[in-house]
Design an enzyme around this catalytic site. Structure first.
Site, PDB file in Angstrom:
ATOM      1  CD  GLU A 104      37.093   3.767 -20.498  1.00 53.52           C
ATOM      2  OE1 GLU A 104      37.929   2.884 -20.649  1.00 53.52           O
ATOM      3  OE2 GLU A 104      37.358   4.871 -19.964  1.00 53.52           O
ATOM      4  CB  ILE A 127      31.926  14.253 -25.917  1.00 52.27           C
ATOM      5  CG1 ILE A 127      32.771  14.368 -24.648  1.00 52.27           C
ATOM      6  CG2 ILE A 127      30.474  14.555 -25.646  1.00 52.27           C
ATOM      7  CD1 ILE A 127      32.944  15.807 -24.164  1.00 52.27           C
ATOM      8  CG  ASP A 128      36.439  11.743 -23.955  1.00 55.35           C
ATOM      9  OD1 ASP A 128      35.953  12.891 -23.985  1.00 55.35           O
ATOM     10  OD2 ASP A 128      36.975  11.252 -22.947  1.00 55.35           O
ATOM     11  CD  GLU A 223      39.412  15.528 -19.528  1.00 56.47           C
ATOM     12  OE1 GLU A 223      39.030  16.237 -18.602  1.00 56.47           O
ATOM     13  OE2 GLU A 223      38.736  14.603 -20.015  1.00 56.47           O
ATOM     14  CG  HIS A 274      31.408  19.171 -17.094  1.00 59.07           C
ATOM     15  ND1 HIS A 274      32.490  19.500 -16.315  1.00 59.07           N
ATOM     16  CD2 HIS A 274      31.242  17.832 -16.978  1.00 59.07           C
ATOM     17  CE1 HIS A 274      32.942  18.400 -15.718  1.00 59.07           C
ATOM     18  NE2 HIS A 274      32.210  17.381 -16.104  1.00 59.07           N
ATOM     19  CB  VAL A 275      31.037  24.474 -21.964  1.00 58.45           C
ATOM     20  CG1 VAL A 275      30.674  25.050 -23.313  1.00 58.45           C
ATOM     21  CG2 VAL A 275      30.742  25.472 -20.866  1.00 58.45           C
ATOM     22  NE  ARG A 277      29.648  15.151 -19.945  1.00 60.96           N
ATOM     23  CZ  ARG A 277      30.202  14.756 -18.786  1.00 60.96           C
ATOM     24  NH1 ARG A 277      31.447  14.321 -18.767  1.00 60.96           N
ATOM     25  NH2 ARG A 277      29.521  14.782 -17.673  1.00 60.96           N
TER      26      ARG A 277
END
Ligand code: F6P
Length: 344
Positions: A104, A127-128, A223, A274-275, A277
């Protein structure tokens, strides 16, 4: 045509597949050349770039991260107007079109540039999975697989120790990763940003489950999930980035202690961070990223600027950036209802 590429925002498995595909699509026709800007918008502002060729993009398809590097640099942060510097770089390098690959924020900058007459075609990345104008973004399936594998592993240790395992996953505005991986991993509760939760209700739910037999539970929390006002104290005052987003992470820690206090069941939190990603993209994401790259190059050659490529069903589509970015793509309520059937 001379085309510039950049990757902005958080990295994402599949970025290199897009870069390779743009270049390969362009080289399949005569006369196109490519410039890769380093570290997102910073590379355009500072004219930090290198040529992208067949050889410099060879072998990168399965590689995670991005060969261009990335950053959260915002050309318009703190009232700055970065358009002139961007134009200067593009004109000095004789670039006819820019393909920013991002979420975004990066694409928001692209939209502003488009309004100011710069030739851009956007490629959505996160990834979201929360960007509009596309059913799915590449990187999402990879993240879901990583989380699912982690939940599978947590299951066996949870069962052995009779513990509640809280698994905190990424998802700033939306619970796509939490819900998909929660369904795939058989979670007993899933907490998402779209539905503020009451920790007492979650605890009651776990007690009911344990009362009917099972002696362990898996709770997946995005999160960005937020407690209903006044129900759970979480970490505050974290730093923000150039786009004004707070650094998230920590809801799982609060849940671990509160669920243990409320239920009396020993609890442990795992923050996957972050694993999710990192590393190589799964095949689905490689294919989607490749299709997006080819489509973005086609849109640029066709002069369809201000468009963002995406996928609807099985078809590649183009949506105006302004429309795609209007609001984040929230979790499908129907999908969440399906997940809820398996809670407890
Ligand atoms: O790219 C999206 C995302 O992975 C979010 O889920 C997360 O909140 C954020 O990036 C983390 O960003 P950073 O890498 O800057 O910590």
């Amino acid at each position: 045509m001379r085309v510039g590429l950049l990757t902005g925002g958080g990295d994402c498995p599949g970025l290199n597949a897009v870069i390779r595909a743009v270049v390969r699509r362009g080289l399949a026709d005569q006369g196109h050349s490519f410039v890769g800007f380093r570290h997102g918008w910073a590379g355009v502002l500072e004219d930090n770039a290198f040529e992208l060729t067949l050889s410099s993009t060879a072998g990168i398809l399965p590689r995670g991260g991005t060969i261009l590097g990335t950053s959260r640099t915002n050309p318009y942060a703190d009232g700055r107007d970065g358009t002139a510097a961007i134009r200067e770089t593009l004109s000095a390098r004789e670039i006819d079109a820019l393909i920013p690959i991002g979420g975004e924020d990066t694409l928001g900058v692209a939209q502003r540039l488009h309004e100011e007459g710069v030739a851009v075609v956007g490629v959505p990345k996160t990834i979201d999975n929360d960007v509009g104008g596309t059913d799915v973004t590449f990187g999402f399936q990879t993240a879901v697989q990583i989380v699912t594998d982690a939940i599978d592993r947590l299951h066996t240790t949870a069962e052995s120790h009779n513990r509640v395992m809280v698994v905190e996953v990424m998802g700033r505005h939306t619970g796509w990763i939490a819900t998909h991986a929660g369904i795939a991993g058989g979670a007993d509760a899933i907490l998402v940003p779209e539905r503020p939760f009451d920790v007492e209700e979650v605890a009651a739910h776990l007690r009911a489950r344990h009362a009917r037999g099972p002696s362990f539970s898996i709770v997946v929390v995005a999160e960005g999930a937020t407690p209903r006002e006044g129900t759970l104290h979480t970490r505050e005052g974290t730093a923000t980035d150039a786009f004004g987003h707070a650094r998230l992470g920590g809801i799982g820690v609060a849940l671990e202690s509160e669920l243990e206090r409320l239920t009396g069941y020993e609890s442990r939190v795992t923050i996957l961070g972050h694993v999710q990603r990192g590393g190589t993209p799964v095949a689905f994401d490689r294919v989607l990223a490749t299709r997006f790259g080819v489509a973005a190059m086609d849109a640029a050659v066709g002069g369809r600027f201000g468009a963002m490529v995406g996928v609807r069903g099985t078809q590649i589509v183009e949506t105006p950036l302004a429309e795609a970015l209007r609001e984040p793509k929230l979790l499908d309520p129907e999908l969440f209802r399906t997940a809820e059937l398996f809670f407890g």
